[in-house]
Design a protein around this motif. Structure first.
Motif, short mmCIF file in Angstrom:
data_model
loop_
_atom_site.label_atom_id
_atom_site.label_comp_id
_atom_site.label_asym_id
_atom_site.label_seq_id
_atom_site.Cartn_x
_atom_site.Cartn_y
_atom_site.Cartn_z
N LEU A 1 -9.66 2.65 7.59
CA LEU A 1 -9.44 3.66 6.47
C LEU A 1 -10.13 4.89 7.36
O LEU A 1 -9.47 6.02 7.01
N ARG B 1 0.59 -1.17 -0.02
CA ARG B 1 -0.06 0.06 -0.01
C ARG B 1 0.66 1.14 -0.07
O ARG B 1 1.40 1.52 0.83
N CYS C 1 1.18 4.41 0.62
CA CYS C 1 0.39 5.57 1.31
C CYS C 1 1.52 5.90 2.45
O CYS C 1 1.98 5.34 3.16
N ARG D 1 -5.27 5.82 -0.68
CA ARG D 1 -6.28 6.93 -0.77
C ARG D 1 -5.39 8.21 -1.59
O ARG D 1 -4.26 8.34 -1.40
N ARG E 1 -5.32 -2.82 -0.15
CA ARG E 1 -6.23 -1.88 -0.73
C ARG E 1 -5.48 -0.63 -1.47
O ARG E 1 -4.27 -0.48 -0.92
N TYR F 1 -13.27 1.14 -2.19
CA TYR F 1 -12.18 0.58 -1.60
C TYR F 1 -11.21 1.43 -0.73
O TYR F 1 -10.40 0.96 0.18
N HIS F 2 -11.33 2.67 -1.28
CA HIS F 2 -10.22 3.61 -0.82
C HIS F 2 -10.84 4.81 -0.11
O HIS F 2 -9.99 5.75 0.52
#
Length: 457
Positions: free
Chosen positions: A193, A40, A42, A136, A133, A434-435
């Protein structure tokens, strides 16, 4: 045990599914996210780059997804058990749900005793739990024309976040998001999330709507992160109509204990035409321990659906009347502060009303001198964003501006705002996904007190 190690142990408990093992997350192929398979991309913090992944193929709600784990309805009993363990780990006594409309803050004494959680460690573990996932899409902090970051150590900015987080029972049981896979709404992942978004921006004041996991999730975690919280449920929450619900949804308000002390709390049940309604508001007057100045913060969630415009207008009028009474300086402990006029206001909420509605006009023309913060993103400073929620239901696609942060513009200034994601970033399946854990986008702004004449002398 140090906070980081305690946090890790708690998050490992939360990652365990009701089946006794880690929850599988394979809703899309490894190539759907840029970077190594299964990772991921992020990066925590505002203003740092994120690698944007492509959007997974969206399937109608209820469609099967290859490799996806079985989803327990509402995040049901397993979620309650897991977060009950968390709450008991953080506190020597379990959290009791208070009466519906207490006069005082029911969580005041409970929050003080909870153990400290390292926010950086918790954020890293949220990202680890969400590694399958897509990340974002990054959202920039935008500085409106003529503003700059506040660097004055005696008047630092206050970060405010407003967010309808989507009640779990409504998301899985009633709202009918036909382009959102049911697996994307699984509480065992969706909660991460939500926490990731809060931890990324770390607001000083957090206002939430549609909270139906307050006592088993948000209250213990936010208390461990140094926040004081209070919650007010709807009298007749639609969540209670859903099988295996987690209790009623309502509004929650959190403030950072290191920054503020509480002066007053009011829990309101909004009225319309002299009759009580199903909508509520929390209003708290806080004292900023850095500046010594007060600010009144309100969070609300007005009646939803078209056809109820007059009711929303009446609810708004009732709330404004209460705010005028609460913010009057009659009860101020300082003569200097009392002479300076009403306490400045920040009002956050899902108003379920477009800017064309009467309730919006009531707030923008109120004698309280309120302005909508997100108008400052527009070139003329007078236009709201095109949307704060964008969803597809069986009745069709809905793209609307319903969420607002109002502030007293003569006493407070907005320094920056979190930008609204583009249509491309939101993706073809819209919200939630999902995000994006909710059908509403989070709003965030940094505000500061304007200098008052008597403080310059």
């Amino acid at each position: 045990m140090n906070p980081a190690r305690r946090c890790s142990a708690l998050l490992r408990k939360l990652c365990v599914s009701s089946l006794g093992g880690p929850t599988e997350r394979r809703p899309f192929s490894p190539g759907a996210v840029s970077g190594p398979a299964g990772t991921r991309n992020c990066h925590p913090g505002v203003g740092r780059g994120r690698v944007k992944g492509t959007y997974p193929q969206m399937k109608p709600s209820g469609a099967s997804t290859t490799g996806a784990a079985a989803v327990s309805p509402m995040g049901g009993s397993s979620s309650s058990r897991l977060f009950g363990t968390l709450a008991q780990s953080l506190s020597s006594s379990p959290l009791a749900q208070p009466h519906m409309y207490p006069d005082e803050n029911p969580d005041h004494d409970l929050d003080q005793d909870l153990a400290e959680i390292d926010p950086n460690q918790l954020l890293r573990e949220c990202e680890e739990a969400l590694q399958r996932r897509p990340a974002r899409p990054h959202r920039d902090l935008v500085y409106p024309s003529g503003t700059a970051p506040c660097r004055h150590k005696h008047n630092p900015s206050i970060r405010v976040m407003q967010w309808n987080i989507l009640a779990q029972a409504l998301g899985e049981g009633k709202d009918g998001f036909i382009h959102c896979p049911l697996d994307a709404l699984n509480w065992q992942e969706r909660k991460y999330l939500i926490l990731e978004e809060i931890l990324t921006y770390r607001p000083d004041i957090l206002c939430l709507q549609e909270v139906d996991h307050y006592y088993d999730t948000f209250q213990p975690i936010m208390a461990g992160l140094g926040y004081q919280g209070t919650f007010l449920a709807k009298p007749w929450s639609p969540c209670l109509d859903v099988e295996q619900n987690n209790g009623p949804d309502g509004c929650a308000l959190f403030y950072r204990r290191s920054r503020f002390s509480i002066q007053t709390t009011a829990h309101l049940r909004l009225s319309a035409m002299m009759l009580p309604t199903n909508q509520v508001a929390i209003v708290q007057t806080l004292n900023c321990q850095v500046t010594g100045r007060s600010v009144c913060v309100a969070v609300t969630h007005l009646k939803a659906r078209s056809g109820w415009e007059r009711l929303r207008s009446a609810q708004g009028a009732d709330l404004l009347q209460s705010l005028r009474s609460i913010t009057s300086r009659g009860g101020s402990s300082s003569q200097t502060e009392a002479a300076s006029g009403p306490v400045p206001l920040v009002v956050c909420g899902d108003f379920n009303a477009e800017p064309s509605e009467d309730v919006y006009r009531r707030f923008s023309s109120s004698p309280l001198g309120l302005n909508s913060a997100y108008k400052l993103l527009s070139s003329d400073g007078q236009t709201e964003p095109a949307y704060t929620t964008w969803k597809i239901r069986p009745s069709g696609e809905s793209c609307s501006t319903l969420d607002y942060i109002w502030y007293t513009h003569d006493a407070l200034s907005v320094e920056c705002l979190l930008d609204i994601p583009t249509e491309e970033q939101i993706g073809p399946g819209r919200l939630p996904s999902y995000h994006y854990p909710s059908d509403h986008l989070s709003l965030l702004c940094d505000i500061s007190f304007r200098e008052e004449p008597h403080r310059l002398m």
